[in-house]
Design an enzyme around this catalytic site. Structure first.
Site, PDB file in Angstrom:
ATOM      1  N   GLN A   1      -4.552  -1.155   9.460  1.00  0.00           N
ATOM      2  CA  GLN A   1      -5.059  -2.694   8.805  1.00  0.00           C
ATOM      3  C   GLN A   1      -5.344  -3.881   9.567  1.00  0.00           C
ATOM      4  O   GLN A   1      -4.949  -3.898  10.764  1.00  0.00           O
ATOM      5  CB  GLN A   1      -3.263  -3.029   8.920  1.00  0.00           C
ATOM      6  CG  GLN A   1      -2.594  -4.207   7.946  1.00  0.00           C
ATOM      7  CD  GLN A   1      -3.247  -4.126   6.737  1.00  0.00           C
ATOM      8  OE1 GLN A   1      -3.499  -3.602   5.796  1.00  0.00           O
ATOM      9  NE2 GLN A   1      -3.680  -5.156   6.395  1.00  0.00           N
TER      10      GLN A   1
ATOM     11  N   ASP B   1     -10.887   3.038   3.688  1.00  0.00           N
ATOM     12  CA  ASP B   1     -11.853   1.116   3.946  1.00  0.00           C
ATOM     13  C   ASP B   1     -13.336   0.815   4.055  1.00  0.00           C
ATOM     14  O   ASP B   1     -13.672   0.352   3.527  1.00  0.00           O
ATOM     15  CB  ASP B   1     -11.282   0.714   5.396  1.00  0.00           C
ATOM     16  CG  ASP B   1     -10.009  -0.376   5.253  1.00  0.00           C
ATOM     17  OD1 ASP B   1      -9.407  -0.455   4.007  1.00  0.00           O
ATOM     18  OD2 ASP B   1      -9.122  -0.365   5.705  1.00  0.00           O
TER      19      ASP B   1
ATOM     20  N   LYS C   1       0.233  -1.349  -0.082  1.00  0.00           N
ATOM     21  CA  LYS C   1       0.279  -0.391  -0.079  1.00  0.00           C
ATOM     22  C   LYS C   1       0.891   1.243   0.071  1.00  0.00           C
ATOM     23  O   LYS C   1       0.444   1.862  -0.412  1.00  0.00           O
ATOM     24  CB  LYS C   1      -0.870  -0.103   1.588  1.00  0.00           C
ATOM     25  CG  LYS C   1      -1.845  -0.974   0.506  1.00  0.00           C
ATOM     26  CD  LYS C   1      -2.899  -1.498   2.232  1.00  0.00           C
ATOM     27  CE  LYS C   1      -3.791  -2.338   2.034  1.00  0.00           C
ATOM     28  NZ  LYS C   1      -4.717  -2.543   3.485  1.00  0.00           N
TER      29      LYS C   1
END
Length: 288
Positions: free
Chosen positions: A96, A119, A52
């Site tokens: 994460q 997200d 990422k």
């Protein structure tokens, strides 16, 4: 069999994002910023985070990474998130998952500013998705939605696969994939059946589907007995086995069928990271 090349579509989208960011920088002197948080040292999570951060560098997004010890208390994770919420250079925040030691991440997710929730997991953004009447509305309002489902929809659209009026069976009901993807397919006027590990007659449901999304987390679970010709198969599974990486679909079993299918690797995976970049750009534009 026709392969849906997620890697190619992802690269094309990244070029588009890079050009948009370059133009923004020329006009404003600013670039979008993404903050990533990794708790613990899970090897798979470390690989994902590195991917990422690298993707951010490739398109011109400024990256802010924070590594926390495995035993970091939820209260301290939330304190970091609140600090990032007020940081004007940070447009997107990504925690994460999963957290180590079976910690519940929802309290942390709830503390993220919904406008920085790249997200698409904050209840505010989940709610916006659920009440959206159409895909056009989702796009026009720059709603932050879950990256993997967003990537799947983009991949289908760029592959000229018609979704309208099709019967789609989504196998898996996670908050990351199954649930949001079902809502996105509905927004694209598909007829959606949500299936899962407790679903009866799953083979029969799949046999009557035009689109099958396998996100059940079982290696090679879907084989030719589930599929009819001219079906579109989206394999979300990433399973590490003694034979190597494989999806939830038994690729060898279906390779001689007349179908469209995403490979593993090289299908859904690249799209997920690219949609994270897309969401970070959306978050940046939403505050302008």
């Amino acid at each position: 069999m026709r392969l849906i090349d997620g890697k190619k579509i992802s690269n094309e989208k990244k070029i588009e994002i890079k050009n948009k960011i370059k133009k923004i920088k020329q006009q404003t002197g600013k670039v979008p910023g993404l903050a990533t948080i990794l708790v613990g040292a899970n090897p798979a999570s470390q690989v994902y985070i590195k991917s990422k951060i690298k993707a951010c560098e490739d398109v011109g997004i400024k990256s802010f990474h924070h590594s926390l010890n495995e035993d970091t208390a939820v209260e301290n994770i939330i304190a970091l998130i609140k600090n990032l919420n007020t940081n004007q250079e940070v447009d997107g925040i990504l925690l994460q998952l999963p957290l180590p030691n079976n910690q519940d991440a929802q309290e942390c997710i709830n503390s993220i500013n919904p406008l920085k929730d790249v997200d698409g997991l904050h209840p505010f953004n989940v709610g916006l998705l659920s009440i959206s009447k159409s895909w056009d509305e989702i796009i026009e309002r720059n709603i932050l939605v879950s990256c993997t489902p967003l990537g799947i929809i983009h991949m289908l659209q760029m592959s000229n696969i018609n979704i309208v009026g099709k019967t789609a069976v989504v196998i898996g009901r996670s908050s990351l994939v199954g649930k949001p993807l079902s809502m996105m397919l509905l927004a694209n006027n598909a007829t959606v059946i949500m299936a899962h590990s407790k679903t009866n007659n799953l083979k029969n449901l799949c046999k009557n589907a035009d689109i099958i999304v396998a996100a059940i987390g079982k290696p090679k679970f879907i084989n030719k007995d589930f599929i009819k010709d001219n079906t579109v198969i989206v394999d979300v599974g990433i399973n590490r086995t003694s034979e190597g990486l494989c999806g939830d679909v038994d690729f060898d079993s279906v390779k001689d069928m007349n179908i469209d299918i995403t490979p593993v690797p090289g299908g859904v995976g690249p799209m997920t990271i690219t949609m994270l970049l897309e969401n970070t750009l959306k978050a940046f534009n939403n505050k302008r």
